[in-house]
Design an enzyme around this catalytic site. Sequence first.
Site, short mmCIF file in Angstrom:
data_model
loop_
_atom_site.label_atom_id
_atom_site.label_comp_id
_atom_site.label_asym_id
_atom_site.label_seq_id
_atom_site.Cartn_x
_atom_site.Cartn_y
_atom_site.Cartn_z
N ASP A 66 8.44 9.22 6.85
CA ASP A 66 9.51 9.58 7.78
C ASP A 66 9.53 8.66 9.00
O ASP A 66 8.63 7.86 9.23
CB ASP A 66 9.34 11.04 8.24
CG ASP A 66 7.88 11.39 8.59
OD1 ASP A 66 7.56 12.58 8.64
OD2 ASP A 66 7.09 10.46 8.80
N ASN A 129 5.09 24.59 11.13
CA ASN A 129 6.06 25.47 10.43
C ASN A 129 6.09 25.18 8.94
O ASN A 129 6.99 25.61 8.24
CB ASN A 129 7.47 25.30 11.05
CG ASN A 129 7.96 23.86 10.92
OD1 ASN A 129 7.28 23.01 10.34
ND2 ASN A 129 9.14 23.60 11.45
#
Length: 236
Positions: A66, A129
Amino acid sequence: MIAVHRTAEEAEAAVTSVLIETIARKADAVLGLATGKTMIGIYHRLVRAHRHGGLPLARATTFNLDEYCDIAPDHPGAFRTYMRHHFFAKTNIDPSRIHFPAEGGEAAFERAIRIAGGIDLQLLGIGRNGHIGFNEPGSSLTSRTRKVHLTPMTREANAEDFGSLERTPTHAMTMGIATILDARRVILLATGAHKRHALADAVDGPVRAGNPASALQRHPNALIVCDSAAAAGIEV
Ligand code: GLP
């Protein structure tokens, strides 16, 4: 498969051993790389193995998971900067073999992975998360490389790299979950008590878009490596 180590250092050493073994066995290995605080110790160990142990990296090909959107490639918070500082500038990896997902280049990035013969070993961290790469909760398990919106939790966790939350990017490019699952082998490293809920969900919970890391339950050759602090919430 999950391997729990007493300390983060032992977990890092275990993951580094798998990376070294992969590269030593296949000098033109195709590696999927991750960033974040968790991986700094991994790159430190790989550089040491390269400089003092002769680990051959000149023919390795890398695909980073990413990168943020709308920032300069040399921005202090950019993953390109992170990778250059912690790894690329300290080894002889060929710059032409280094790849990051870029806006408008999603198809080219996926094609480059195929042309390279697919990823031999994908290194992953996990967000608080449960995100992997920047595949945030709700990401399709069939997703490919694409531009994504970052959740407030992710932006807050990464704001220190940008000086303030306001200056932290709202979007990023990420390898998709299907792209990650196409890797021949996946190794996820999680350390620290702040990862225990996300890891427990990924390991014990159902495979669901709400915890992208749970997708690893569907991978035939995935290894989760963690320290006892991160493993604290795991039932199984
Ligand atoms: C970032 C990265 C992820 C990384 C995660 C955890 O969001 N996009 O690839 O796994 O944060 O980072 P850290 O290791 O700093 O907790």
